[in-house]
Design a protein around this motif. Structure first.
Motif, PDB file in Angstrom:
ATOM      1  N   SER A   5       0.874  -1.175   0.000  1.00  0.00           N
ATOM      2  CA  SER A   5       0.000   0.000   0.000  1.00  0.00           C
ATOM      3  C   SER A   5       0.906   1.218   0.000  1.00  0.00           C
ATOM      4  O   SER A   5       1.655   1.464   0.939  1.00  0.00           O
ATOM      5  CB  SER A   5      -0.948  -0.005   1.197  1.00  0.00           C
ATOM      6  OG  SER A   5      -0.267   0.015   2.424  1.00  0.00           O
ATOM      7  N   GLY A  28      -6.090 -10.853   6.868  1.00  0.00           N
ATOM      8  CA  GLY A  28      -5.790  -9.910   7.930  1.00  0.00           C
ATOM      9  C   GLY A  28      -4.545  -9.071   7.778  1.00  0.00           C
ATOM     10  O   GLY A  28      -4.105  -8.458   8.745  1.00  0.00           O
ATOM     11  N   ARG A  30      -2.485  -5.749   6.925  1.00  0.00           N
ATOM     12  CA  ARG A  30      -2.870  -4.358   7.096  1.00  0.00           C
ATOM     13  C   ARG A  30      -2.374  -3.503   5.933  1.00  0.00           C
ATOM     14  O   ARG A  30      -1.245  -3.679   5.462  1.00  0.00           O
ATOM     15  CB  ARG A  30      -2.275  -3.794   8.391  1.00  0.00           C
ATOM     16  CG  ARG A  30      -2.631  -4.549   9.640  1.00  0.00           C
ATOM     17  CD  ARG A  30      -4.097  -4.618   9.934  1.00  0.00           C
ATOM     18  NE  ARG A  30      -4.720  -3.299   9.949  1.00  0.00           N
ATOM     19  CZ  ARG A  30      -5.989  -3.091  10.246  1.00  0.00           C
ATOM     20  NH1 ARG A  30      -6.779  -4.106  10.545  1.00  0.00           N
ATOM     21  NH2 ARG A  30      -6.492  -1.884  10.234  1.00  0.00           N
ATOM     22  N   ARG A  32      -2.245   0.695   4.511  1.00  0.00           N
ATOM     23  CA  ARG A  32      -2.296   2.075   4.994  1.00  0.00           C
ATOM     24  C   ARG A  32      -3.701   2.634   4.921  1.00  0.00           C
ATOM     25  O   ARG A  32      -4.450   2.339   3.986  1.00  0.00           O
ATOM     26  CB  ARG A  32      -1.370   2.961   4.157  1.00  0.00           C
ATOM     27  CG  ARG A  32       0.061   2.719   4.446  1.00  0.00           C
ATOM     28  CD  ARG A  32       0.933   3.677   3.678  1.00  0.00           C
ATOM     29  NE  ARG A  32       2.322   3.379   3.994  1.00  0.00           N
ATOM     30  CZ  ARG A  32       3.342   3.868   3.357  1.00  0.00           C
ATOM     31  NH1 ARG A  32       3.145   4.691   2.357  1.00  0.00           N
ATOM     32  NH2 ARG A  32       4.562   3.557   3.698  1.00  0.00           N
ATOM     33  N   GLY A  34      -5.940   2.249   7.428  1.00  0.00           N
ATOM     34  CA  GLY A  34      -6.830   1.538   8.342  1.00  0.00           C
ATOM     35  C   GLY A  34      -7.628   0.418   7.704  1.00  0.00           C
ATOM     36  O   GLY A  34      -8.764   0.162   8.093  1.00  0.00           O
ATOM     37  N   TYR A  35      -7.030  -0.277   6.751  1.00  0.00           N
ATOM     38  CA  TYR A  35      -7.736  -1.352   6.042  1.00  0.00           C
ATOM     39  C   TYR A  35      -7.141  -2.721   6.380  1.00  0.00           C
ATOM     40  O   TYR A  35      -5.933  -2.873   6.502  1.00  0.00           O
ATOM     41  CB  TYR A  35      -7.658  -1.134   4.528  1.00  0.00           C
ATOM     42  CG  TYR A  35      -8.262   0.174   4.122  1.00  0.00           C
ATOM     43  CD1 TYR A  35      -9.634   0.324   4.030  1.00  0.00           C
ATOM     44  CD2 TYR A  35      -7.454   1.275   3.868  1.00  0.00           C
ATOM     45  CE1 TYR A  35     -10.192   1.539   3.679  1.00  0.00           C
ATOM     46  CE2 TYR A  35      -8.004   2.495   3.522  1.00  0.00           C
ATOM     47  CZ  TYR A  35      -9.375   2.621   3.437  1.00  0.00           C
ATOM     48  OH  TYR A  35      -9.933   3.834   3.097  1.00  0.00           O
ATOM     49  N   ARG A  36      -8.023  -3.690   6.510  1.00  0.00           N
ATOM     50  CA  ARG A  36      -7.622  -5.090   6.686  1.00  0.00           C
ATOM     51  C   ARG A  36      -7.926  -5.794   5.366  1.00  0.00           C
ATOM     52  O   ARG A  36      -9.024  -5.682   4.824  1.00  0.00           O
ATOM     53  CB  ARG A  36      -8.418  -5.728   7.831  1.00  0.00           C
ATOM     54  CG  ARG A  36      -7.961  -7.135   8.152  1.00  0.00           C
ATOM     55  CD  ARG A  36      -8.734  -7.739   9.316  1.00  0.00           C
ATOM     56  NE  ARG A  36     -10.068  -8.108   8.833  1.00  0.00           N
ATOM     57  CZ  ARG A  36     -11.203  -7.752   9.405  1.00  0.00           C
ATOM     58  NH1 ARG A  36     -11.210  -6.995  10.479  1.00  0.00           N
ATOM     59  NH2 ARG A  36     -12.347  -8.152   8.913  1.00  0.00           N
ATOM     60  N   ASP A  54     -11.839  -1.399   8.802  1.00  0.00           N
ATOM     61  CA  ASP A  54     -12.092  -1.556  10.233  1.00  0.00           C
ATOM     62  C   ASP A  54     -11.513  -0.441  11.086  1.00  0.00           C
ATOM     63  O   ASP A  54     -11.999  -0.167  12.169  1.00  0.00           O
ATOM     64  CB  ASP A  54     -11.610  -2.922  10.723  1.00  0.00           C
ATOM     65  CG  ASP A  54     -10.123  -3.141  10.547  1.00  0.00           C
ATOM     66  OD1 ASP A  54      -9.494  -2.418   9.761  1.00  0.00           O
ATOM     67  OD2 ASP A  54      -9.585  -4.043  11.197  1.00  0.00           O
ATOM     68  N   LYS A  55     -10.475   0.251  10.608  1.00  0.00           N
ATOM     69  CA  LYS A  55      -9.898   1.368  11.353  1.00  0.00           C
ATOM     70  C   LYS A  55      -9.829   2.639  10.512  1.00  0.00           C
ATOM     71  O   LYS A  55      -9.255   3.636  10.941  1.00  0.00           O
ATOM     72  CB  LYS A  55      -8.507   0.991  11.862  1.00  0.00           C
ATOM     73  CG  LYS A  55      -8.564  -0.150  12.856  1.00  0.00           C
ATOM     74  CD  LYS A  55      -7.217  -0.434  13.453  1.00  0.00           C
ATOM     75  CE  LYS A  55      -7.297  -1.702  14.261  1.00  0.00           C
ATOM     76  NZ  LYS A  55      -7.099  -1.549  15.649  1.00  0.00           N
TER      77      LYS A  55
END
Length: 76
Positions: A5, A28, A30, A32, A34-36, A54-55
Motif C-alpha cells: 500500500s 488480515g 494491514r 495504509r 486503516g484497512y484489513r 475496520d480502522k
C-alpha cells in the motif's frame, strides 16, 4: 510480496514468489489508511479478495490494483 500500500493504491500480489504462485491465501494483512485485507489466488491470479475499513475514518472507495488492473473498491 503479498501486499503493498503506497501512494494511495493497495496492490495485491505485487511480488509473489514463484514457489507460492500455484495457490495461496492470506487473511488480515494491514494496508495504509486503516484497512484489513484478505486475498485468495490460484496460478498467480487473484480469484477473490476482501477489503475491510475496520480502522479507516470512512468507507470511501479505495484504489486497488488486482491482476495488473486498477479499480476503485468500496470497502466493507
Amino acid at each position: 510480496m503479498l501486499l503493498q500500500s503506497h501512494e494511495g493504491v493497495i496492490v495485491l500480489l505485487p511480488a509473489c514468489p514463484g514457489d507460492w504462485k500455484k495457490a495461496g491465501a492470506f487473511n488480515g494483512l494491514r494496508a495504509r489508511g486503516g484497512y484489513r485485507v484478505s486475498c485468495v489466488w490460484k496460478d498467480g491470479v487473484v480469484t477473490s479478495y476482501e477489503i475491510v475499513a475496520d480502522k479507516a475514518r470512512d468507507k470511501k472507495p479505495v484504489r486497488v490494483r488486482i491482476n495488473g488492473e486498477e479499480r476503485d473498491v468500496t470497502p466493507t
